[in-house]
Write a protein that holds these residues in place. Structure first.
Motif: not given
Lengths: 402, 82
Positions: A363-366, A371-376, A381-387
């Protein structure tokens, strides 16, 4: 005392007893008497009778003893016979088997000679240490003998036959009789005084004991002993022995033998010189051959070959080393390739795509693409991209859970 | 020339030296040449065949006297010539 029964014999028995008794009792006896009925046999045995005024005794001298007699026996001669009595059973006779025989009076002569021999020997005249060596190659020989005797004839014959090239000076002298001894001695002295030879032969042919006496005379013996020139004595036959023989530097059995001795050395010497010459030649040839063999080692072809032989092991080692080098290089290449393949395989298994294949997603920040490793790191409401393994998703965060 | 015996022993001596083998070759060759010369002279002496037979015909008694030698009729040689 003997009983009559025991005094009864057969002829053979009594003869045997007589034989035993006589032969044991009369062993090694001397009988003096006159020879009669002298009968030499064709086989060389001498049969005769010894007699005196009142008795006779048969005698025999066998050939092997008769040949050493110094005189020819004849009837009427007075003789002494040494020997053993023997009984001849078949004829009932006894006889003396003569071992030695000499004319009466000879015993006296022999005794005189024996006494003279002892006396001169005690003066050292016969000493071995006095003997001088004969010259190797006499060119002139002085011969003291009768100019008409058989001895000189024999000597001249032998030296002529041997072609020995030896010059001879004859010093004439009578060789028997009253005056002989003094004249023989004088000629020996002359040979020395005028150096008439390098060796002296003194001698005569065979003869009776009396005939040979001058050669046992003291003046002759002393002249021989005093001679500075080596002396060969050659008196009579082989068995005759004179005092000259004892004083001489060499005793030849006969005049001929003396001549052989002075000539013979020539052949031996010639053989010796030729032998020396050929060993010397052979020895030198051998040395030269040895040197030739040594030199052969130094030809170009041999040197090259020797060099090759010498460097062969070095070349081999070089080859080995070269081969080893290539081989170990190749080994290392192979090894490196293996390691590379292994690494690639490891790398591949560590690739994120492999993880996605197993159902995980990234999962990466939109906005930033981090790359997102922590939910915080994001918010609702923020956009993310899932590979995903195949393709990706654009999504909005609805809720944050802790 | 030296005596026969002396030359013979020199020849024997040379032979020994050459055979020993521990002398230089040129020296050995020189010894060899000397030896061959000696051997030839010795052989010549040994092959001498003529001879003379003489008879002492006087009685010289002092060293001042002269020994008088005459040729002796050598019967053996005359016989051989016949």
């Amino acid at each position: 005392m003997l009983q009559p029964e025991t005094r009864k014999f057969t002829v053979s028995q009594i003869t045997e007893l007589v034989k035993q008794h006589i032969e044991a009792e009369f062993y090694d006896v001397t009988i003096e008497g006159e020879i009669s009925n002298f009968r030499p046999s064709s086989t060389g045995h001498l049969y005769f009778t010894l007699k005196d005024e009142n008795a006779v005794i048969s005698a025999v001298m066998f050939r092997n003893r008769a040949i050493s007699l110094s005189f020819t026996p004849a009837d009427g001669q007075k003789v002494s016979v040494w020997g053993n009595l023997s009984v001849y059973a078949k004829r009932g006779t006894y006889q003396i088997i003569a071992e030695r025989m000499e004319k009466s009076g000879e015993g006296d002569i022999l005794a005189t000679l024996e006494e003279r021999k002892r006396r001169l020997a005690s003066e050292g005249l016969f000493e071995e240490s006095r003997k001088r060596p004969l010259p190797l190659l006499p060119s002139r020989v002085a011969v003291v003998t009768s100019p008409t005797g058989a001895a000189l004839r024999d000597i001249l014959n032998v030296t002529a036959r041997r072609n020995a090239g030896i010059n001879i000076v004859v010093l004439p002298c009578p060789v028997q009789g009253e005056e002989a001894a003094a004249k023989i001695a004088r000629q020996i002295e002359r040979a020395n005084m005028f150096q008439l030879g390098e060796v002296i032969i003194v001698g005569r042919g065979g003869g009776s004991l009396e005939d040979l006496l001058p050669f046992s005379d003291e003046v002759v013996v002393r002249a021989i002993a005093a001679s500075t020139i080596p002396v060969i004595s050659a008196v009579g036959h082989e068995i005759d022995l004179s005092l000259s023989d004892l004083a001489a530097d060499l005793r030849a059995p006969t005049p001929s033998a003396a001549a052989e001795i002075v000539s013979a050395s020539r052949d031996e010497l010639l053989a010796r010189v030729r032998d020396l010459r050929s060993t010397m030649t052979r020895e030198l040839e051998r040395r030269i051959e040895r040197i030739r063999l040594l030199l052969r080692e130094f030809t170009a072809a041999r040197l090259e070959r020797n060099f090759r032989i010498m460097i062969q092991p070095v070349l081999l080692r070089l080859d080995d080393a070269k081969e080893g080098l290539v081989r170990s290089l190749r080994d290392r290449l192979v090894d490196a390739r293996h390691r590379l393949e292994l690494s690639v395989k490891n790398l591949e298994s560590a690739s994120p795509i492999e993880v996605l294949k197993r159902g995980y997603s990234v999962v990466t920040d939109g906005e930033t693409g981090r790359v997102l490793r922590d939910a915080r790191e994001t918010a609702a409401g923020k956009g993310i991209r899932v590979r995903l393994h195949r393709g990706g998703l654009g999504a909005t965060v609805e809720e944050i859970t802790q | 020339m030296k005596g026969f015996e002396e030359r013979l022993s020199r020849l024997e001596n040379l032979n020994d030296k050459i055979s020993e083998g521990n002398i230089p070759l040129d020296e050995a060759v020189a010894l060899f040449e000397e030896g061959i010369k000696l051997a030839k002279s010795l052989e010549k002496d040994l092959s001498k065949v003529e001879r003379k037979v003489e008879l002492l015909v006087n009685q010289p008694d002092t060293p001042e006297d002269e020994p008088n030698l005459e040729l002796f009729p050598d019967l053996s040689q005359e016989e051989r010539e016949e």
